[in-house]
Design a protein around this motif. Structure first.
Motif, PDB file in Angstrom:
ATOM      1  N   SER A  13       0.831  -0.975  -0.089  1.00 28.45           N
ATOM      2  CA  SER A  13       0.218   0.067  -0.290  1.00 28.45           C
ATOM      3  C   SER A  13       0.736   1.370  -0.601  1.00 28.45           C
ATOM      4  O   SER A  13       2.810   0.906  -0.059  1.00 28.45           O
ATOM      5  CB  SER A  13      -1.115  -0.184   1.223  1.00 28.45           C
ATOM      6  N   GLY A  14       0.189   2.599  -0.507  1.00 27.63           N
ATOM      7  CA  GLY A  14       1.121   3.358  -1.079  1.00 27.63           C
ATOM      8  C   GLY A  14       0.515   4.960   0.087  1.00 27.63           C
ATOM      9  O   GLY A  14      -1.160   4.581   0.572  1.00 27.63           O
ATOM     10  N   TYR A  43       4.500  -4.090   2.200  1.00 30.60           N
ATOM     11  CA  TYR A  43       5.312  -2.951   1.872  1.00 30.60           C
ATOM     12  C   TYR A  43       4.530  -1.961   1.843  1.00 30.60           C
ATOM     13  O   TYR A  43       3.443  -2.069   1.567  1.00 30.60           O
ATOM     14  CB  TYR A  43       5.634  -3.410   0.198  1.00 30.60           C
ATOM     15  N   PHE A  44       5.473  -0.822   2.226  1.00 34.09           N
ATOM     16  CA  PHE A  44       4.411   0.383   2.207  1.00 34.09           C
ATOM     17  C   PHE A  44       5.581   1.549   1.840  1.00 34.09           C
ATOM     18  O   PHE A  44       6.209   1.425   1.924  1.00 34.09           O
ATOM     19  CB  PHE A  44       4.754   0.632   3.977  1.00 34.09           C
ATOM     20  N   MET A  45       4.682   2.181   1.344  1.00 36.39           N
ATOM     21  CA  MET A  45       5.512   2.917   0.380  1.00 36.39           C
ATOM     22  C   MET A  45       4.576   4.544   0.218  1.00 36.39           C
ATOM     23  O   MET A  45       4.117   4.910   0.335  1.00 36.39           O
ATOM     24  CB  MET A  45       4.945   2.629  -1.512  1.00 36.39           C
ATOM     25  N   VAL A  46       5.743   4.717  -0.111  1.00 43.13           N
ATOM     26  CA  VAL A  46       5.849   6.957   0.487  1.00 43.13           C
ATOM     27  C   VAL A  46       5.770   6.913  -1.491  1.00 43.13           C
ATOM     28  O   VAL A  46       6.326   6.774  -2.213  1.00 43.13           O
ATOM     29  CB  VAL A  46       6.974   7.908   1.194  1.00 43.13           C
ATOM     30  N   ALA A  47       4.369   7.462  -1.871  1.00 44.21           N
ATOM     31  CA  ALA A  47       4.327   8.280  -3.184  1.00 44.21           C
ATOM     32  C   ALA A  47       4.313   8.974  -3.338  1.00 44.21           C
ATOM     33  O   ALA A  47       3.622   9.588  -4.105  1.00 44.21           O
ATOM     34  CB  ALA A  47       2.907   7.240  -3.236  1.00 44.21           C
ATOM     35  N   GLN A  88       9.057   5.643  -3.294  1.00 39.47           N
ATOM     36  CA  GLN A  88       8.656   5.563  -5.084  1.00 39.47           C
ATOM     37  C   GLN A  88       9.592   5.920  -5.505  1.00 39.47           C
ATOM     38  O   GLN A  88      10.265   5.797  -6.424  1.00 39.47           O
ATOM     39  CB  GLN A  88       7.332   5.610  -5.004  1.00 39.47           C
ATOM     40  N   SER A  89      10.191   6.707  -5.517  1.00 39.06           N
ATOM     41  CA  SER A  89      11.487   7.468  -6.337  1.00 39.06           C
ATOM     42  C   SER A  89      12.467   6.725  -6.414  1.00 39.06           C
ATOM     43  O   SER A  89      13.600   6.902  -6.932  1.00 39.06           O
ATOM     44  CB  SER A  89      11.372   9.260  -6.263  1.00 39.06           C
ATOM     45  N   SER A 142       1.386  -0.014 -11.769  1.00 38.50           N
ATOM     46  CA  SER A 142       2.934  -0.629 -11.448  1.00 38.50           C
ATOM     47  C   SER A 142       3.147  -0.614 -10.157  1.00 38.50           C
ATOM     48  O   SER A 142       3.590  -1.592  -9.536  1.00 38.50           O
ATOM     49  CB  SER A 142       3.754   0.566 -12.086  1.00 38.50           C
ATOM     50  N   ASP A 143       2.619   0.660  -9.401  1.00 39.22           N
ATOM     51  CA  ASP A 143       3.424  -0.146  -6.853  1.00 39.22           C
ATOM     52  C   ASP A 143       2.673  -1.565  -7.489  1.00 39.22           C
ATOM     53  O   ASP A 143       3.235  -2.457  -6.743  1.00 39.22           O
ATOM     54  CB  ASP A 143       2.250   1.070  -6.679  1.00 39.22           C
TER      55      ASP A 143
END
Ligand code: TRP
Ligand code: SF4
Length: 336
Positions: A13-14, A43-47, A88-89, A142-143
């Protein structure tokens, strides 16, 4: 009886970095993530790429926003030892897969995504008639696809994006062979918290309490927050079901307190200020450890940076496995 959790399935998730989180973000999403990290391979994402789709004009605040959000995540209990926390980046595979998926995604699918037209209207003052904004759901797909996540915990507003991901997966698999996994949105019991004015709690309404809000500020803001408008005098019986302070009680107070407040409100044996002071202390009790951990992480930015570096490394490892399969299926590798 023992419950065996294999912790095999991957969850991703993000959240877009919007700076300091409020208690609505906490109870609505983050607290759920904290629980998931024990059950799934999480998985935890800073979008941060996502935040560029609507906020490309001025990106100077981005590093601060990312830092503050990760600090809040850690303070709320996300644990880098139990889940992969990344930005993410820092994982270039997101941009690569976005490019490839954009080739096979029909424009019509994107124009039909409900949030597209809504946001264009809502954010009419920003110029978001851009290629990147239209492609937002492809980026999100894509994520999800990079981690072959089976489950995607999101709020109701994000469900159409997960649906679109499924369509893109089916199209990809139809074109190039069975390679990608179809994800599923998992809706958690939705807890939309009312803000101090009774509207949905949202940063843009200025009706929030942040995770780092000092306890005297919490008390003061709760003291003046909205209640049942029908309770003009102390002797007027109230209706907890329409009172935003009561909704917060249900989330933050012990059930015995909630029951008692419910009864005393209906019989006008408690005043709103007293009732709200009970709420303020319950909330402060819950926020105390979060505030402490937040201060601690804030004082150690190098450690936060290291968590993101480690997270990116692990994320890249998994993401590259998917990219290898995707590129192979699309005949992008090798000359034969
Ligand atoms: N679009 C999501 C939001 O604005 C954030 C997000 C980005 C996300 N990528 C994701 C959520 C992948 C789940 C899975 O809330
Ligand atoms: Fe709301 Fe409590 Fe006042 Fe009842 S007594 S209206 S629940 S603040």
């Amino acid at each position: 009886m023992s419950v065996v959790t294999t912790k095999k399935d991957r969850v991703l998730s993000g959240m877009q970095p919007s700076g300091a989180l409020h208690i609505g973000n906490w109870m609505g999403a983050l607290d759920n993530w904290v629980r998931l990290q024990d059950v799934y391979n999480s998985y935890f994402m800073v979008a941060d790429f996502h935040s560029l789709t609507t906020g490309y004009h001025d990106t100077r605040q981005l590093p601060d926003m990312v830092f503050n959000m990760v600090v809040d995540w850690l303070a709320a209990g996300l644990d880098p030892a139990r889940s992969v926390i990344f930005r993410q980046s820092m994982v270039p595979q997101h941009a690569e897969l976005h490019l490839l998926l954009s080739m096979i995604t029909p424009l019509g699918w994107l124009e039909r995504v409900p949030s597209y037209k809504e946001k264009l209207k809502e954010l009419a003052q920003r110029d978001i008639h851009t290629y990147g904004f239209l492609g937002y759901p492809v980026l999100m797909s894509s994520d999800i696809i990079l981690y072959q996540a089976k489950k995607v915990p999101v709020g109701q507003d994000q469900v159409p994006h997960v649906e679109l991901t499924r369509e893109i997966v089916r199209r990809f698999n139809g074109l190039y062979g069975d390679v990608l996994v179809e994800p599923e949105a998992v809706l958690t019991e939705v807890r939309v918290l009312p803000g101090l004015d009774g509207k949905k709690m949202s940063k843009s309404y200025g009706n929030t309490l942040t995770l780092g809000e000092r306890s005297d500020s919490v008390t003061q803001k709760i003291r003046v927050m909205m209640t049942d408008p029908a309770r003009v005098r102390r002797s007027d019986p109230g209706h907890p079901e329409v009172c935003p302070a009561f909704s917060l009680h249900k989330v933050f107070s012990a059930s015995s307190v909630v029951d008692e407040v419910d009864q005393s409100c209906r019989h006008a044996t408690i005043g709103c200020v007293d009732c709200k002071m009970l709420l303020a202390s319950a909330l402060n009790l819950k926020l105390d450890p979060v505030r402490d951990r937040r201060e601690e992480w804030k004082a150690h930015p190098a450690q936060v940076e290291e968590i993101l570096q480690d997270g990116a490394q692990e994320a890249q490892r998994v993401a590259q496995e998917t990219m290898d399969e995707v590129e192979e299926a699309m005949h992008l590798k090798g000359l034969k």
